[in-house]
Design a protein around this motif. Sequence first.
Motif, PDB file in Angstrom:
ATOM      1  N   ASN B 775       0.824  -1.203   0.000  1.00 36.65           N
ATOM      2  CA  ASN B 775       0.000   0.000   0.000  1.00 36.65           C
ATOM      3  C   ASN B 775       0.862   1.259   0.000  1.00 36.65           C
ATOM      4  O   ASN B 775       0.594   2.222  -0.703  1.00 36.65           O
ATOM      5  CB  ASN B 775      -0.908   0.012   1.232  1.00 36.65           C
ATOM      6  CG  ASN B 775      -1.927  -1.095   1.138  1.00 36.65           C
ATOM      7  OD1 ASN B 775      -2.228  -1.559   0.033  1.00 36.65           O
ATOM      8  ND2 ASN B 775      -2.432  -1.545   2.272  1.00 36.65           N
ATOM      9  N   VAL B 776       1.909   1.204   0.831  1.00 35.79           N
ATOM     10  CA  VAL B 776       2.784   2.382   0.895  1.00 35.79           C
ATOM     11  C   VAL B 776       3.412   2.642  -0.470  1.00 35.79           C
ATOM     12  O   VAL B 776       3.459   3.782  -0.940  1.00 35.79           O
ATOM     13  CB  VAL B 776       3.864   2.178   1.970  1.00 35.79           C
ATOM     14  CG1 VAL B 776       4.859   3.306   1.924  1.00 35.79           C
ATOM     15  CG2 VAL B 776       3.226   2.078   3.337  1.00 35.79           C
ATOM     16  N   ILE B 777       3.863   1.562  -1.100  1.00 37.56           N
ATOM     17  CA  ILE B 777       4.492   1.737  -2.409  1.00 37.56           C
ATOM     18  C   ILE B 777       3.491   2.323  -3.395  1.00 37.56           C
ATOM     19  O   ILE B 777       3.791   3.253  -4.147  1.00 37.56           O
ATOM     20  CB  ILE B 777       5.062   0.398  -2.922  1.00 37.56           C
ATOM     21  CG1 ILE B 777       6.215  -0.038  -2.026  1.00 37.56           C
ATOM     22  CG2 ILE B 777       5.539   0.541  -4.362  1.00 37.56           C
ATOM     23  CD1 ILE B 777       6.767  -1.388  -2.376  1.00 37.56           C
ATOM     24  N   VAL B 780       3.169   5.976  -2.809  1.00 33.39           N
ATOM     25  CA  VAL B 780       4.331   6.752  -3.251  1.00 33.39           C
ATOM     26  C   VAL B 780       4.363   6.855  -4.769  1.00 33.39           C
ATOM     27  O   VAL B 780       4.588   7.936  -5.322  1.00 33.39           O
ATOM     28  CB  VAL B 780       5.610   6.111  -2.704  1.00 33.39           C
ATOM     29  CG1 VAL B 780       6.827   6.776  -3.311  1.00 33.39           C
ATOM     30  CG2 VAL B 780       5.652   6.234  -1.187  1.00 33.39           C
ATOM     31  N   ILE B 781       4.085   5.732  -5.425  1.00 30.79           N
ATOM     32  CA  ILE B 781       4.116   5.762  -6.895  1.00 30.79           C
ATOM     33  C   ILE B 781       3.086   6.759  -7.420  1.00 30.79           C
ATOM     34  O   ILE B 781       3.396   7.606  -8.258  1.00 30.79           O
ATOM     35  CB  ILE B 781       3.833   4.358  -7.485  1.00 30.79           C
ATOM     36  CG1 ILE B 781       4.997   3.422  -7.162  1.00 30.79           C
ATOM     37  CG2 ILE B 781       3.644   4.452  -8.987  1.00 30.79           C
ATOM     38  CD1 ILE B 781       4.775   2.005  -7.626  1.00 30.79           C
ATOM     39  N   LEU B 796      11.471   6.402 -12.076  1.00 28.96           N
ATOM     40  CA  LEU B 796      10.393   6.180 -11.116  1.00 28.96           C
ATOM     41  C   LEU B 796      10.874   5.306  -9.971  1.00 28.96           C
ATOM     42  O   LEU B 796      10.688   5.615  -8.803  1.00 28.96           O
ATOM     43  CB  LEU B 796       9.196   5.529 -11.820  1.00 28.96           C
ATOM     44  CG  LEU B 796       8.045   5.150 -10.900  1.00 28.96           C
ATOM     45  CD1 LEU B 796       7.445   6.382 -10.280  1.00 28.96           C
ATOM     46  CD2 LEU B 796       6.993   4.358 -11.648  1.00 28.96           C
ATOM     47  N   PHE B 797      11.554   4.198 -10.344  1.00 25.22           N
ATOM     48  CA  PHE B 797      11.998   3.281  -9.299  1.00 25.22           C
ATOM     49  C   PHE B 797      13.017   3.939  -8.405  1.00 25.22           C
ATOM     50  O   PHE B 797      12.986   3.778  -7.177  1.00 25.22           O
ATOM     51  CB  PHE B 797      12.545   1.986  -9.930  1.00 25.22           C
ATOM     52  CG  PHE B 797      11.451   1.002 -10.237  1.00 25.22           C
ATOM     53  CD1 PHE B 797      10.206   1.456 -10.658  1.00 25.22           C
ATOM     54  CD2 PHE B 797      11.664  -0.358 -10.089  1.00 25.22           C
ATOM     55  CE1 PHE B 797       9.191   0.556 -10.936  1.00 25.22           C
ATOM     56  CE2 PHE B 797      10.651  -1.262 -10.357  1.00 25.22           C
ATOM     57  CZ  PHE B 797       9.425  -0.801 -10.782  1.00 25.22           C
ATOM     58  N   SER B 802      14.292   6.155  -3.158  1.00 27.56           N
ATOM     59  CA  SER B 802      14.855   7.229  -2.341  1.00 27.56           C
ATOM     60  C   SER B 802      13.810   7.766  -1.359  1.00 27.56           C
ATOM     61  O   SER B 802      14.128   8.097  -0.233  1.00 27.56           O
ATOM     62  CB  SER B 802      15.416   8.346  -3.223  1.00 27.56           C
ATOM     63  OG  SER B 802      14.399   9.260  -3.538  1.00 27.56           O
ATOM     64  N   GLN B 803      12.557   7.815  -1.800  1.00 25.55           N
ATOM     65  CA  GLN B 803      11.541   8.330  -0.884  1.00 25.55           C
ATOM     66  C   GLN B 803      11.258   7.368   0.260  1.00 25.55           C
ATOM     67  O   GLN B 803      10.896   7.784   1.351  1.00 25.55           O
ATOM     68  CB  GLN B 803      10.236   8.602  -1.644  1.00 25.55           C
ATOM     69  CG  GLN B 803      10.324   9.850  -2.495  1.00 25.55           C
ATOM     70  CD  GLN B 803       8.957  10.413  -2.809  1.00 25.55           C
ATOM     71  OE1 GLN B 803       7.952  10.023  -2.208  1.00 25.55           O
ATOM     72  NE2 GLN B 803       8.915  11.357  -3.727  1.00 25.55           N
ATOM     73  N   LEU B 804      11.439   6.091  -0.021  1.00 25.91           N
ATOM     74  CA  LEU B 804      11.105   5.113   1.009  1.00 25.91           C
ATOM     75  C   LEU B 804      12.287   4.750   1.890  1.00 25.91           C
ATOM     76  O   LEU B 804      12.137   4.047   2.881  1.00 25.91           O
ATOM     77  CB  LEU B 804      10.562   3.839   0.354  1.00 25.91           C
ATOM     78  CG  LEU B 804       9.162   3.990  -0.226  1.00 25.91           C
ATOM     79  CD1 LEU B 804       8.759   2.714  -0.922  1.00 25.91           C
ATOM     80  CD2 LEU B 804       8.171   4.318   0.875  1.00 25.91           C
ATOM     81  N   SER B 805      13.461   5.252   1.522  1.00 24.86           N
ATOM     82  CA  SER B 805      14.673   4.786   2.204  1.00 24.86           C
ATOM     83  C   SER B 805      14.586   5.042   3.703  1.00 24.86           C
ATOM     84  O   SER B 805      15.211   4.341   4.495  1.00 24.86           O
ATOM     85  CB  SER B 805      15.896   5.462   1.613  1.00 24.86           C
ATOM     86  OG  SER B 805      15.805   6.846   1.852  1.00 24.86           O
ATOM     87  N   GLN B 806      13.820   6.060   4.086  1.00 30.78           N
ATOM     88  CA  GLN B 806      13.669   6.327   5.514  1.00 30.78           C
ATOM     89  C   GLN B 806      12.957   5.177   6.226  1.00 30.78           C
ATOM     90  O   GLN B 806      13.191   4.927   7.394  1.00 30.78           O
ATOM     91  CB  GLN B 806      12.847   7.601   5.698  1.00 30.78           C
ATOM     92  CG  GLN B 806      13.665   8.840   5.938  1.00 30.78           C
ATOM     93  CD  GLN B 806      14.416   8.794   7.248  1.00 30.78           C
ATOM     94  OE1 GLN B 806      13.843   8.564   8.293  1.00 30.78           O
ATOM     95  NE2 GLN B 806      15.725   8.999   7.196  1.00 30.78           N
ATOM     96  N   ARG B 807      12.093   4.508   5.507  1.00 35.51           N
ATOM     97  CA  ARG B 807      11.252   3.526   6.183  1.00 35.51           C
ATOM     98  C   ARG B 807      11.676   2.096   5.909  1.00 35.51           C
ATOM     99  O   ARG B 807      11.783   1.306   6.822  1.00 35.51           O
ATOM    100  CB  ARG B 807       9.800   3.725   5.764  1.00 35.51           C
ATOM    101  CG  ARG B 807       9.420   5.194   5.788  1.00 35.51           C
ATOM    102  CD  ARG B 807       7.954   5.394   5.668  1.00 35.51           C
ATOM    103  NE  ARG B 807       7.243   4.638   6.669  1.00 35.51           N
ATOM    104  CZ  ARG B 807       5.925   4.448   6.598  1.00 35.51           C
ATOM    105  NH1 ARG B 807       5.251   4.907   5.579  1.00 35.51           N
ATOM    106  NH2 ARG B 807       5.326   3.779   7.534  1.00 35.51           N
ATOM    107  N   PHE B 808      11.911   1.750   4.672  1.00 33.91           N
ATOM    108  CA  PHE B 808      12.381   0.400   4.384  1.00 33.91           C
ATOM    109  C   PHE B 808      12.972   0.375   2.983  1.00 33.91           C
ATOM    110  O   PHE B 808      12.906   1.355   2.241  1.00 33.91           O
ATOM    111  CB  PHE B 808      11.247  -0.624   4.515  1.00 33.91           C
ATOM    112  CG  PHE B 808      10.078  -0.378   3.602  1.00 33.91           C
ATOM    113  CD1 PHE B 808      10.036  -0.968   2.350  1.00 33.91           C
ATOM    114  CD2 PHE B 808       9.024   0.447   4.003  1.00 33.91           C
ATOM    115  CE1 PHE B 808       8.952  -0.736   1.507  1.00 33.91           C
ATOM    116  CE2 PHE B 808       7.945   0.673   3.170  1.00 33.91           C
ATOM    117  CZ  PHE B 808       7.913   0.084   1.915  1.00 33.91           C
ATOM    118  N   LYS B 809      13.564  -0.782   2.678  1.00 39.45           N
ATOM    119  CA  LYS B 809      14.158  -0.920   1.370  1.00 39.45           C
ATOM    120  C   LYS B 809      13.207  -1.740   0.516  1.00 39.45           C
ATOM    121  O   LYS B 809      13.059  -2.936   0.723  1.00 39.45           O
ATOM    122  CB  LYS B 809      15.495  -1.630   1.506  1.00 39.45           C
ATOM    123  CG  LYS B 809      16.455  -1.284   0.408  1.00 39.45           C
ATOM    124  CD  LYS B 809      17.834  -1.774   0.777  1.00 39.45           C
ATOM    125  CE  LYS B 809      18.425  -2.551  -0.365  1.00 39.45           C
ATOM    126  NZ  LYS B 809      19.513  -3.410   0.103  1.00 39.45           N
TER     127      LYS B 809
END
Lengths: 105, 843
Positions: B775-777, B780-781, B796-797, B802-809
Amino acid sequence: MATSNEGGLSKYVTLVSSDGFEFVVLREAACKSGAIKRMLDPKSSFAESTTGRCTFEEINGIVLEKVAEYFYYSYKNRNQEDVPDMDIPPELCLELLMAADFLDT
Amino acid sequence: MISGRGRGKIRPPRRGLGGNADSSDFDAMWDILRSALREIHEKNASKLSFEQLYRASYKIVLKKQGDKLYDRVKEYEEQWFGSQVMPAIRKLITNNLINTTVGGGVAGTTANERRITGEEFLKGLKASWEDHNTVMNMTTDVLMYMDRVYCADNRKPSIFTTAMGLFRDHILRSRLVSADSELTTFDILNSVILDQIYMERGGDVINRHLIRSCVYMLEGLYETDEENEHEKLYLTVFEIEFLKASRIFYQNESANLLREADASTWLRQTKRRFAEEEARCQTTISLLTAPKIARVLEDTMIREHLQDFLAMEGSGIKAMIENDRYADLTLLYQHISRVDPSKEPLKNALQTRVVDLGSEINKTILNTDFSAAPEPQPEEGEAAAEGNEKPKATKLSAAARQTAAAIKWVDLVLQLKDKFDNMWKKCFDEDLILQTALTKSFSDFINLFPRCSEYVSLFIDDNLKRGIKGKTETEIDEVLDKATMLLRYIQDKDMFERYYKKHLARRLLHDKSESADVEKQMISRMKLEIGNSFTNKLEGMFKDMAMSDDLTAAYRTHISNLGDIDLKQIDLGARILTSNYWPMESMGGGATIGEDGNRQTCTWPSEIQALQDSFKAFYLRERNGRMLTWLGFLGSADIRCIFPKIPGKEGVLGRERRHEINVPTYGMVVLLLFNDLADGEYLSFEEIQQRTNIPQQNLIHILHTLAVLPKCRVLRKHPANKDPPKPGDKFCFNESFTSKSVKIKAPVISGSVNKVEGEEERKDTEDRNDEHRGNVIDTVIVRIMKARKVFSHQQLFAEVISQLSQRFKPDLSMMKRRVESLIEREYLERVEDANTPTYRYLA
């Protein structure tokens, strides 16, 4: 010799003119002249440096007096700016210039 | 000639006379000067009148014969060298000395002999140099006027420079008569000095002062008479030789060390050599050489064999780290930073070590985890002791042991971190590059461990529950710091959040938390570290708790104001949980979700229902449109039970006993059923289930607590054995229950204790997490595409990552699947005939 070795060098040196006048001058002042400085350099130990007596066979008393006066004049004003010119009689000009060249002053 | 001239009146300048000067004048004056030079050379200067000599040279120059004088003086000096100085030096150059130069150390001469002949030679050379220097200083003084006027006008080097050049050409560069080779005095000088230095490196004592003097000489001489600063003979000839010889020497030395010694010796020897060479440059040769010789040392002693020494068995970097050899590591760091500002080799070695040690920890813990489960005995003591459990607790369940293992893992990781931090502070000068490297490797191996998020959260849980008891504020701070630091390393922050929420929920609901203050501190730390969005829900949970407290208090006042209604003195402490903030499923609510997806509530006893209704009415009075759902699987109840005296029994059983039993909410529901039951009547498992509507799994747990475990066996199970209750069993009130304490807390099988998840549970958590990530992905997309409209696949990827790096990979294949699904749902479409795969946002 005795005077110069006591506590280092004596503070005064004697400058002798060609016509026999003697001027006793502060060593530091006289060393304004490059030639006299080297003449008196204790490291090279020439006759003058051991006796503290410099005879100038080419400079007469009048000129040497002026030279000595200049030594004191420049010694007195050594660290100052805007120093008034020294008074030099025109008739001595040429000879003084030659003496200055000779003495590297 | 001079005295005859009249003075006192203005005459035409004397320079005009120059043309008339005859050569006899010159010769006469040259005679005076020449004899004076001789006297000077023979150190009889005090006989001479400087004024006379000065005047003589003055005259000559005035008469434009400066060139002649210049040449004559030069000639005179050359003759002097030839006749006086050179023979003396030749005498000093013995065959031995030549052999040293040519053969580089000859058998038959001991080092001592060599040193002495060498010193003799150097002394002779130094003496003649010093003589020459004094003499030339005096000569220059006498010929000052020539220097000043003739040399300056004709751009000739001063007579002093020329004389120095003469020394160079006639003494240093003169061929040796006896040898047919190209050997010059200079070569011998070089090799003698090098030989002496070689001896000093070997431990002999040499006359440094003497060498220094000779080096001064070389520094005072130049390749040409122009006296170019870069063309000092010292730099052009000696230094090159010196560096060459040193390089060979140190290459040999480091090869020797590699063969015969260990890394520790190597470090120390290298340090010593650096200091020695530095000192040598200061006392024996020139400071100009210091940086150059240091570079040679760096090359030969450090760079060439660094890897070999680092890899050394038993003393290399591995052993240094293992045994905390801080002194060695400090040296190593110093040496490496000399040769390599990025400290690549050290960095790599450290990283490898960290990852190795870390993986080792991971492995031990994983092994404990799995080997412990089937065979509890051998591992038990260790795990229990490590986890600070009571050592006598032999009956630790496998789960508890795993929890201990989790905490042990964190402890070990922290120990490792401490070790390296310590090292970093003590040995590595708090080097930033190394810190980054260390951080990276820690993060690497921690993330290699599949359960890192869970374990870290458990560690925090453990500390907040009991670890901080009796600790000072600074100690608590330390623990929190450590926890935050670990958190920094974790990549899958969302996973951690999930676990933390779960553990926090348990702590809050069961009042297990030691200090609300510390909890809040921890949260604010996480806020700082990860950001607002992360702690939002956690803070919400705290807010709920505070609200609930207020609400309960308000409700109590409300009830007492009503006055007359007697609800059989049931006291209610309600906890209103905002359903978004709290992880219902992982708190044990998973089983209550029915097949249709709705939450299935249990059948509450009538007393309780009345209470619920009253509270609900109170709650909704001020808050319209809210839904209250009662969660039976949470919470607990204090029940006052009266056990009747049993006729015919003495002692405890002969009296009436009152106990206050704290049981989970479900427990209360079950127990209340027995209120209406006559003595000796039974309720079957199915009956209970049907009347309470408690999900089977929860029911088994609660009956196990009440009917099997000895601490609070207020029910009797038939058949009476230690098996967990199962459908078909029957239960009755246990009137012969005894206990020493009045207040009893029913042991809880699951729910209130935070522990490591089982395999299944874990898979469950992961699945839920993946779902959440999906859902998060998606979000973000869509957000990115909305802003960009058209965006290439790759960009895009990259942006998503980079936007998600704070939370997970994010997982690549998952991202692809999300994109596919978004295309299906017509959020995106593929751009046809684009060079690279590209998507377009569909509004």
